[in-house]
Design an enzyme around this catalytic site. Structure first.
Site, PDB file in Angstrom:
ATOM      1  N   HIS A   1      19.048 -36.054  11.718  1.00 22.82           N
ATOM      2  CA  HIS A   1      18.038 -35.744  12.729  1.00 22.82           C
ATOM      3  C   HIS A   1      17.736 -34.246  12.698  1.00 22.82           C
ATOM      4  CE1 HIS A   1      16.128 -36.652  16.816  1.00 22.82           C
ATOM      5  NE2 HIS A   1      15.991 -35.331  16.672  1.00 22.82           N
TER       6      HIS A   1
ATOM      7  N   HIS B   1      13.958 -31.816  12.387  1.00 21.93           N
ATOM      8  CA  HIS B   1      12.514 -31.691  12.158  1.00 21.93           C
ATOM      9  C   HIS B   1      12.264 -30.529  11.198  1.00 21.93           C
ATOM     10  CE1 HIS B   1      11.565 -34.275  15.709  1.00 21.93           C
ATOM     11  NE2 HIS B   1      12.755 -33.836  16.081  1.00 21.93           N
TER      12      HIS B   1
ATOM     13  N   HIS C   1      12.889 -41.222  19.369  1.00 23.20           N
ATOM     14  CA  HIS C   1      13.392 -40.283  20.367  1.00 23.20           C
ATOM     15  C   HIS C   1      13.370 -40.953  21.743  1.00 23.20           C
ATOM     16  CE1 HIS C   1      12.820 -37.365  17.221  1.00 23.20           C
ATOM     17  NE2 HIS C   1      13.142 -36.346  17.995  1.00 23.20           N
TER      18      HIS C   1
ATOM     19  N   GLU D   1      16.385 -38.249  26.231  1.00 23.79           N
ATOM     20  CA  GLU D   1      16.566 -36.796  26.145  1.00 23.79           C
ATOM     21  C   GLU D   1      15.931 -36.183  27.384  1.00 23.79           C
ATOM     22  OE1 GLU D   1      15.467 -33.012  23.204  1.00 23.79           O
ATOM     23  OE2 GLU D   1      14.296 -34.845  23.104  1.00 23.79           O
TER      24      GLU D   1
ATOM     25  N   ASP E   1      18.677 -30.893  15.144  1.00 27.64           N
ATOM     26  CA  ASP E   1      17.360 -31.065  15.769  1.00 27.64           C
ATOM     27  C   ASP E   1      16.343 -30.031  15.272  1.00 27.64           C
ATOM     28  OD1 ASP E   1      15.535 -32.358  17.376  1.00 27.64           O
ATOM     29  OD2 ASP E   1      16.270 -31.522  19.259  1.00 27.64           O
ATOM     30  N   ASP E   2      16.232 -28.893  15.924  1.00 30.71           N
ATOM     31  CA  ASP E   2      15.343 -27.783  15.535  1.00 30.71           C
ATOM     32  C   ASP E   2      16.181 -26.512  15.581  1.00 30.71           C
ATOM     33  OD1 ASP E   2      12.596 -29.241  15.663  1.00 30.71           O
ATOM     34  OD2 ASP E   2      13.508 -29.677  17.602  1.00 30.71           O
TER      35      ASP E   2
END
Length: 334
Positions: free
Chosen positions: A11, A13, A189, A192, A270-271
């Protein structure tokens, strides 16, 4: 510390993985003022809505096929340097269209970056096409249709990301039907920004193999038990959750509780630079802050590999490599 543990990530991006130094270089190349989003080597935002705006500003700095090859290779090289053997990258061909590059060239650049990184280090990687929820159901359906017809061997999954509070999961269910019919792995997603109900909706309406985040399932004991029974994998991103105030701190983060309850979980970033983290830091947090043993961490890495959207032969090879590296580590400690 976990520097010697083999790692996997399912996971992340791709635009959100852009190191600030690379973003600054791109901004200088294209004459873009990023002072509102990037200062002193740190991305600037205050809440989830502002994060999405900052993310789009950084994404706009990558404009050509070569730019995306560079971005992808840069991130995968970073992962391989910390012992990562497998990565799944979340991408948005719709973004490629919006910036005028085109979905095909966008995807080709990412594929070139994957190939270059694999040649350098042997890291294996795959692509998860995502629809962006806040652009509406039609755009998410179009992303699924693109993924289905791409027939690209590196495109192995479909996801939906973006503003979780936009619309209902039911509005987007058709996109997942298209991706399922094309043989793509499904993840979404949920859980969250929105609560446990969003995870329930995802399970009921999408029936994914995995859920991106999903951590707010902890608010519903029956849902936690259901996730454990189904074997649905949660792609957990602790640093992201704390940065976005999903939980107040790592002591209150439910990663360890979910695992103890029998839910399949794994560690992701994630990011990463947007949340002042990295996959290496996420593994270290699991060890030193959340206080999970090496055996628990290794089991989460195995979960990620077992849940990977790859063919059986590739999965077997990844698991064999993982077991070999764990075995070598055990020998070195005796």
């Amino acid at each position: 510390m976990t520097q010697n543990l083999p790692k996997a990530e399912i996971h992340c991006h791709i635009e959100g993985a852009a190191p600030p130094a690379l973003a600054l270089s791109q901004a200088e190349r294209y004459g873009v003022d990023m002072s509102g989003f990037l200062r002193d080597g740190v991305y600037i935002w205050r809440d989830f809505s502002e994060f999405l705006v900052a993310y789009d500003a950084v994404a706009a700095l990558f404009r050509t096929e070569a730019d995306y090859a560079l971005l992808t290779q840069t991130y995968l090289d970073e992962l391989s340097a910390i012992g990562t053997i497998y990565s799944e990258i979340i991408v948005s061909p719709d973004h490629g269209d919006r910036i005028g590059l085109g979905a095909d060239a966008y995807l080709a650049g990412i594929c070139d970056g994957i190939a270059a990184a694999k040649e350098r280090s042997g890291i294996e990687a795959r692509i998860i096409v995502t629809g962006e929820r806040h652009f509406g159901p039609e755009r998410v359906i179009a992303a699924a249709e693109y993924a289905a017809r791409a027939k690209n061997p590196l495109v192995t999954g479909f996801n939906m990301a973006g503003e979780e509070r936009m619309g209902r999961v039911a509005d987007y269910a058709r996109a997942f039907d298209i991706a399922r019919d094309a043989g793509l792995g499904l993840t979404i997603h949920a859980g969250e920004v929105c609560g446990a109900f969003s995870v329930t909706d995802a399970l009921d309406l999408v029936k994914p193999a995995r859920i991106g985040h999903g951590v707010r399932a902890i608010e519903d004991d029956a849902l936690v038990a259901r996730l454990a029974e189904l074997g649905t994998v949660l792609e957990v991103c602790p640093g992201s959750n704390i940065a976005l105030s999903v939980f107040a701190d790592f002591d209150s983060h439910p990663l360890k509780r979910l695992k103890a309850a029998g839910v399949k979980v794994c560690i992701n970033s994630d990011d990463p630079p947007f949340f002042s983290t990295s996959l290496a830091r996420e593994y270290d947090i699991a060890s030193t802050v959340i206080r999970m043993s090496d055996a628990e961490i290794n089991s989460m890495t195995r979960t990620a590999l077992e849940a990977a959207f790859v063919d059986d032969a590739t999965k077997a090879a990844l698991l064999a490599r993982f077991d070999r590296e764990i075995g070598d580590q055990a020998v070195s400690m005796t």
